[in-house]
Design a protein around this motif. Sequence first.
Motif, PDB file in Angstrom:
ATOM      1  N   ARG A   9       0.814  -1.217   0.000  1.00  0.00           N
ATOM      2  CA  ARG A   9       0.000   0.000   0.000  1.00  0.00           C
ATOM      3  C   ARG A   9       0.850   1.271   0.000  1.00  0.00           C
ATOM      4  NH1 ARG A   9      -2.442  -1.094   6.035  1.00  0.00           N
ATOM      5  NH2 ARG A   9      -0.702  -0.278   7.279  1.00  0.00           N
ATOM      6  N   GLU A  10       2.162   1.133   0.244  1.00  0.00           N
ATOM      7  CA  GLU A  10       3.051   2.283   0.152  1.00  0.00           C
ATOM      8  C   GLU A  10       3.576   2.500  -1.266  1.00  0.00           C
ATOM      9  OE1 GLU A  10       3.459   4.282   2.640  1.00  0.00           O
ATOM     10  OE2 GLU A  10       2.323   3.005   4.027  1.00  0.00           O
ATOM     11  N   MET A  11       3.266   1.579  -2.168  1.00  0.00           N
ATOM     12  CA  MET A  11       3.786   1.671  -3.530  1.00  0.00           C
ATOM     13  C   MET A  11       3.113   2.807  -4.308  1.00  0.00           C
ATOM     14  SD  MET A  11       6.141  -0.606  -3.885  1.00  0.00           S
ATOM     15  CE  MET A  11       6.576  -0.142  -2.205  1.00  0.00           C
ATOM     16  N   ARG A  12       3.934   3.605  -4.960  1.00  0.00           N
ATOM     17  CA  ARG A  12       3.424   4.624  -5.865  1.00  0.00           C
ATOM     18  C   ARG A  12       3.596   4.190  -7.324  1.00  0.00           C
ATOM     19  NH1 ARG A  12       1.268   5.098  -2.032  1.00  0.00           N
ATOM     20  NH2 ARG A  12       1.021   6.909  -0.658  1.00  0.00           N
ATOM     21  N   GLN A  13       4.416   3.175  -7.529  1.00  0.00           N
ATOM     22  CA  GLN A  13       4.549   2.545  -8.834  1.00  0.00           C
ATOM     23  C   GLN A  13       3.613   1.342  -8.870  1.00  0.00           C
ATOM     24  OE1 GLN A  13       6.604   3.070 -11.819  1.00  0.00           O
ATOM     25  NE2 GLN A  13       4.997   1.638 -12.391  1.00  0.00           N
ATOM     26  N   MET A  14       2.792   1.256  -9.889  1.00  0.00           N
ATOM     27  CA  MET A  14       1.830   0.179 -10.004  1.00  0.00           C
ATOM     28  C   MET A  14       2.287  -0.858 -11.025  1.00  0.00           C
ATOM     29  SD  MET A  14      -0.653   0.898  -7.877  1.00  0.00           S
ATOM     30  CE  MET A  14       0.637   1.495  -6.758  1.00  0.00           C
ATOM     31  N   GLU A  15       1.863  -2.104 -10.817  1.00  0.00           N
ATOM     32  CA  GLU A  15       2.131  -3.150 -11.793  1.00  0.00           C
ATOM     33  C   GLU A  15       1.308  -2.913 -13.058  1.00  0.00           C
ATOM     34  OE1 GLU A  15       3.140  -6.887  -8.773  1.00  0.00           O
ATOM     35  OE2 GLU A  15       1.185  -6.778  -9.775  1.00  0.00           O
ATOM     36  N   SER A  16       1.854  -3.379 -14.193  1.00  0.00           N
ATOM     37  CA  SER A  16       1.203  -3.303 -15.513  1.00  0.00           C
ATOM     38  C   SER A  16       1.108  -1.880 -16.054  1.00  0.00           C
ATOM     39  CB  SER A  16      -0.203  -3.938 -15.485  1.00  0.00           C
ATOM     40  OG  SER A  16      -0.121  -5.298 -15.106  1.00  0.00           O
ATOM     41  N   SER A  17       1.667  -0.906 -15.346  1.00  0.00           N
ATOM     42  CA  SER A  17       1.729   0.455 -15.881  1.00  0.00           C
ATOM     43  C   SER A  17       3.174   0.741 -16.263  1.00  0.00           C
ATOM     44  CB  SER A  17       1.240   1.464 -14.843  1.00  0.00           C
ATOM     45  OG  SER A  17       2.090   1.469 -13.716  1.00  0.00           O
ATOM     46  N   TRP A  18       3.385   1.818 -17.000  1.00  0.00           N
ATOM     47  CA  TRP A  18       4.760   2.087 -17.400  1.00  0.00           C
ATOM     48  C   TRP A  18       5.613   2.448 -16.185  1.00  0.00           C
ATOM     49  CZ3 TRP A  18       1.207   5.814 -19.799  1.00  0.00           C
ATOM     50  CH2 TRP A  18       1.192   7.053 -19.173  1.00  0.00           C
ATOM     51  N   ALA A  19       6.865   2.127 -16.286  1.00  0.00           N
ATOM     52  CA  ALA A  19       7.798   2.333 -15.177  1.00  0.00           C
ATOM     53  C   ALA A  19       8.180   3.798 -15.080  1.00  0.00           C
ATOM     54  CB  ALA A  19       9.044   1.476 -15.372  1.00  0.00           C
ATOM     55  N   ALA A  20       7.957   4.393 -13.916  1.00  0.00           N
ATOM     56  CA  ALA A  20       8.317   5.790 -13.672  1.00  0.00           C
ATOM     57  C   ALA A  20       9.412   5.820 -12.612  1.00  0.00           C
ATOM     58  CB  ALA A  20       7.110   6.596 -13.222  1.00  0.00           C
ATOM     59  N   SER A  21      10.570   6.325 -12.984  1.00  0.00           N
ATOM     60  CA  SER A  21      11.718   6.317 -12.074  1.00  0.00           C
ATOM     61  C   SER A  21      11.408   7.014 -10.754  1.00  0.00           C
ATOM     62  CB  SER A  21      12.922   6.982 -12.748  1.00  0.00           C
ATOM     63  OG  SER A  21      13.230   6.359 -13.971  1.00  0.00           O
ATOM     64  N   SER A  22      10.729   8.153 -10.833  1.00  0.00           N
ATOM     65  CA  SER A  22      10.443   8.911  -9.612  1.00  0.00           C
ATOM     66  C   SER A  22       9.478   8.158  -8.703  1.00  0.00           C
ATOM     67  CB  SER A  22       9.865  10.279  -9.969  1.00  0.00           C
ATOM     68  OG  SER A  22       8.659  10.143 -10.690  1.00  0.00           O
ATOM     69  N   LYS A  23       8.534   7.420  -9.295  1.00  0.00           N
ATOM     70  CA  LYS A  23       7.582   6.664  -8.479  1.00  0.00           C
ATOM     71  C   LYS A  23       8.249   5.463  -7.816  1.00  0.00           C
ATOM     72  CE  LYS A  23       3.440   7.961 -11.100  1.00  0.00           C
ATOM     73  NZ  LYS A  23       2.301   7.467 -11.917  1.00  0.00           N
ATOM     74  N   ILE A  24       9.163   4.826  -8.531  1.00  0.00           N
ATOM     75  CA  ILE A  24       9.892   3.696  -7.949  1.00  0.00           C
ATOM     76  C   ILE A  24      10.731   4.172  -6.765  1.00  0.00           C
ATOM     77  CG2 ILE A  24      11.704   1.994  -8.385  1.00  0.00           C
ATOM     78  CD1 ILE A  24      10.683   1.816 -11.261  1.00  0.00           C
ATOM     79  N   GLU A  25      11.390   5.311  -6.918  1.00  0.00           N
ATOM     80  CA  GLU A  25      12.227   5.843  -5.848  1.00  0.00           C
ATOM     81  C   GLU A  25      11.380   6.364  -4.685  1.00  0.00           C
ATOM     82  OE1 GLU A  25      15.657   6.466  -3.832  1.00  0.00           O
ATOM     83  OE2 GLU A  25      15.390   5.437  -5.757  1.00  0.00           O
ATOM     84  N   ARG A  26      10.250   6.990  -5.012  1.00  0.00           N
ATOM     85  CA  ARG A  26       9.370   7.491  -3.960  1.00  0.00           C
ATOM     86  C   ARG A  26       8.803   6.336  -3.137  1.00  0.00           C
ATOM     87  NH1 ARG A  26       8.608  11.108  -0.191  1.00  0.00           N
ATOM     88  NH2 ARG A  26       6.460  11.140   0.525  1.00  0.00           N
ATOM     89  N   SER A  27       8.502   5.221  -3.773  1.00  0.00           N
ATOM     90  CA  SER A  27       8.019   4.041  -3.052  1.00  0.00           C
ATOM     91  C   SER A  27       9.073   3.549  -2.079  1.00  0.00           C
ATOM     92  CB  SER A  27       7.660   2.929  -4.047  1.00  0.00           C
ATOM     93  OG  SER A  27       6.647   3.351  -4.944  1.00  0.00           O
ATOM     94  N   LYS A  28      10.322   3.578  -2.493  1.00  0.00           N
ATOM     95  CA  LYS A  28      11.420   3.172  -1.614  1.00  0.00           C
ATOM     96  C   LYS A  28      11.506   4.106  -0.401  1.00  0.00           C
ATOM     97  CE  LYS A  28      16.478   2.562  -1.655  1.00  0.00           C
ATOM     98  NZ  LYS A  28      16.878   3.696  -0.829  1.00  0.00           N
ATOM     99  N   THR A  29      11.366   5.413  -0.653  1.00  0.00           N
ATOM    100  CA  THR A  29      11.424   6.388   0.441  1.00  0.00           C
ATOM    101  C   THR A  29      10.293   6.166   1.434  1.00  0.00           C
ATOM    102  OG1 THR A  29      12.479   8.026  -0.998  1.00  0.00           O
ATOM    103  CG2 THR A  29      11.407   8.849   0.997  1.00  0.00           C
ATOM    104  N   ARG A  30       9.102   5.864   0.926  1.00  0.00           N
ATOM    105  CA  ARG A  30       7.958   5.645   1.814  1.00  0.00           C
ATOM    106  C   ARG A  30       8.175   4.407   2.691  1.00  0.00           C
ATOM    107  NH1 ARG A  30       3.262   8.543   1.048  1.00  0.00           N
ATOM    108  NH2 ARG A  30       2.109   6.869   2.085  1.00  0.00           N
ATOM    109  N   LEU A  31       8.812   3.377   2.145  1.00  0.00           N
ATOM    110  CA  LEU A  31       9.120   2.197   2.951  1.00  0.00           C
ATOM    111  C   LEU A  31      10.122   2.541   4.046  1.00  0.00           C
ATOM    112  CD1 LEU A  31       9.366  -0.647   0.266  1.00  0.00           C
ATOM    113  CD2 LEU A  31       7.454  -0.114   1.782  1.00  0.00           C
ATOM    114  N   GLU A  32      11.111   3.358   3.704  1.00  0.00           N
ATOM    115  CA  GLU A  32      12.106   3.761   4.701  1.00  0.00           C
ATOM    116  C   GLU A  32      11.465   4.580   5.820  1.00  0.00           C
ATOM    117  OE1 GLU A  32      16.143   4.077   1.961  1.00  0.00           O
ATOM    118  OE2 GLU A  32      14.766   5.790   2.067  1.00  0.00           O
ATOM    119  N   ARG A  33      10.475   5.396   5.469  1.00  0.00           N
ATOM    120  CA  ARG A  33       9.844   6.275   6.447  1.00  0.00           C
ATOM    121  C   ARG A  33       8.880   5.543   7.374  1.00  0.00           C
ATOM    122  NH1 ARG A  33       9.642  11.636   6.040  1.00  0.00           N
ATOM    123  NH2 ARG A  33       7.446  11.621   6.620  1.00  0.00           N
ATOM    124  N   LEU A  34       8.532   4.287   7.043  1.00  0.00           N
ATOM    125  CA  LEU A  34       7.640   3.541   7.921  1.00  0.00           C
ATOM    126  C   LEU A  34       8.269   3.309   9.293  1.00  0.00           C
ATOM    127  CD1 LEU A  34       6.177   0.796   5.541  1.00  0.00           C
ATOM    128  CD2 LEU A  34       4.958   2.732   6.545  1.00  0.00           C
TER     129      LEU A  34
END
Length: 750
Positions: free
Chosen positions: A354-379
């Motif tokens: 639920r912290e993912m900002r990058q979704m499966e089956s959608s195009w890969a967005a570098s900023s969304k992949i990195e933002r998802s990582k940041t949100r996991l770190e902030r948990l």
Amino acid sequence: MVGKAALADSFVVEDIQVRGLQRISAGTVYNYLPVTVGETFSEEKQGPAIRALFNTGFFKDITLERSGGTLVVNVVERPSVAKIVIEGNKDIKQEELTEALKKIGLAEGKVYNKQILDKVEQELRRQYFSHGKYGLKIKTEVSELTRNRVGIQIDITEGKVAKIKQINIVGSRAFSNDEIKKDFELSTTNFLSFYSKDDQYSKQKLSADLEKLRSYYLDRGYINFSIESTQVDITADKKEIYITINVKEGDVYTLEKVKLTGELVVDPEELVKLVKVGPGEIFSRKNATETSKAISERLGDEGYTFANVNMVPEINEQNKTVVMTFFVDPGKRVYVHRINFKGNTKTRDEVIRREMRQMESSWAASSKIERSKTRLERLGYFEEVGVETPPVVGTADQIDVNYSVKEKASGNLQAGIGYSQVQGIIFNANVSQDNIFGTGKRVNFAFNNSQILTRYNLGYRDPYYTLDGVSMGYDMGYISRNGYQSNISRYNTDVANAGFNFGVPLNEFDSLGFDFDLKNTNLSSTDSSPVEVTDFISTNGDSFLTFSTGVGWTHDTLDKPVFSSSGGQQRASALITVPGSDLEYYKVGYKQEHYFPLASDFTFRLVGEFGYGGSYGDTNGLPFFENYYGGGPGSVRGFRQNTMGPQDTPQPGSGNSPRPFGGSTKIIGSAELFFPVPFLSDVKAVRIGSFVDAGSISDGLNFDYMRYSAGLSGQWLSPFGAISVSVAQPFNASDTDNVQNFQFNFGSGF
């Protein structure tokens, strides 16, 4: 010596015997010997057989002879290394030297080879030269021991560290040497060199400085700049080093035109806004590189993860101009096939997903992949979070996104004793679980008892009360406080409260919070209570039931919840007791905190905070027990906690001295520079800094109470509790201020 006469004639090998073995097994010899039973052995095979055994490094002498149909292999083993003694090493630890020697084949239990000693000396010189010790002397001695073993003694005379005496840049006419060298890693000796070691020569650091020198000129229009040669000279006594860099500056070039070509899959107007160079400007490689990077990142947000943006300069030598072309090659649009998680043995998959900002089956967005990582770190549930994006085998336009996490203990059971200069000895117990049963929900119960405070608190929070990310929580508590022991006026309060709250996300970085609290306050005076307290009680009573509502806005871009290094946080809040409450008042506040990452792990922090309280209806002014206080950690360090600002009025004839009374207005500001901790590698849990604090506690905007201080700070999230220390010197303390230069807390949060 090989028994050639015995092996002059060919024969069929019926058996193989090995003689002279002490430590090495016969099976090892059979494994390396290129001869087998049943094979015809001739003189031509002697040389290859002996070389094969010599190449093992196990033997110093080998002979072959024949005994009937038996091939006899006579060997003399090389001795083994029984012990290695290294003496005289002070600058480099014993473990580091032992590991370095082990890598080149010299270690206890290994076979001794005389040739390896030459490699030992080379390796030791390499190790010590990297530490700037060029006057090194090495003496090795090998002694024979029983059972074919040897002992190796290595005596080291380190000598003194050679210091950089001068760095001279020859050929630099446009800029001074000092101006060019200010960002160099290498430097002549200065007052910080004992820590930074920047006056010790290193080939790697020099290479990095040469690249900085090249960038310095290329960023200022010298497109034909070149480094002609570099000389590093050391004096005869091995104590001083002189570095000379010969350069050719060339001429300054300006930009004539900037073009954007290629396959512009994104609206060109958006890309043009990302271009950081323009006609008429001096050519800058830095700005051109940042432009390429910005365009690549913008394309990456549209799924073109492997886009290339090449800058192609066309140089006009006659006019000293450059036509800069950015050629865009987006490549194929890439889609995310699967998002996978590894390492979450306790935390449920849905809590991470639920912290993912990058979704499966959608195009890969570098900023969304990195933002998802940041949100996991902030948990706060994980020690480490990593991400990889491998391509899907058999496809050209799909990737998987794999997140790996290392969980940390999110539960906390503490019972112990702490000490604070304000609260004295603190008895506390705390049971909390930030990620109960792996659901991401938080529960906690806390008990705290000290000379000034008794507290019980029970809380619960669900960060995803709804699927949209609306959070919900509640808390209940009881606090009994002794004002005199808190460094403030002589009065006591007993407060019981219960409340619940909601948090509503507005976007990725902004959220609204709503609080609803019911609070019962019992106020008691003492024989020594000041005039303000007794007058308030005679007018308003000593027991108050209030129902308050609060709203807050938060804008949060911090990279980490603890020990942040970039980003910022803004908070605006307002609280008001509803009409009909025993006391009718309000409080508003705003706080902004921002971190600026600097070079070499330096971080600069700016903090500003404002608070104001007032009343409405029948209540006259903000109740004094809701006043703001200042001084101490989190405020203006160097002043005793809670002692800044206005003071109360003692009862006539009581003989009491005025005490801090707080005020309805708070202004706090701080600037702090955090830097690496010397001699400590675990910088994640420790940080130190230098700061300047300023603040005022007053009734209304009265800057007569503004106070300033500066000093050094240290914080450590230790396994047995949080520790914070500061040493500060106030600038403008008055005679009535309570100065406390050294302050610390142990056993409580920062």
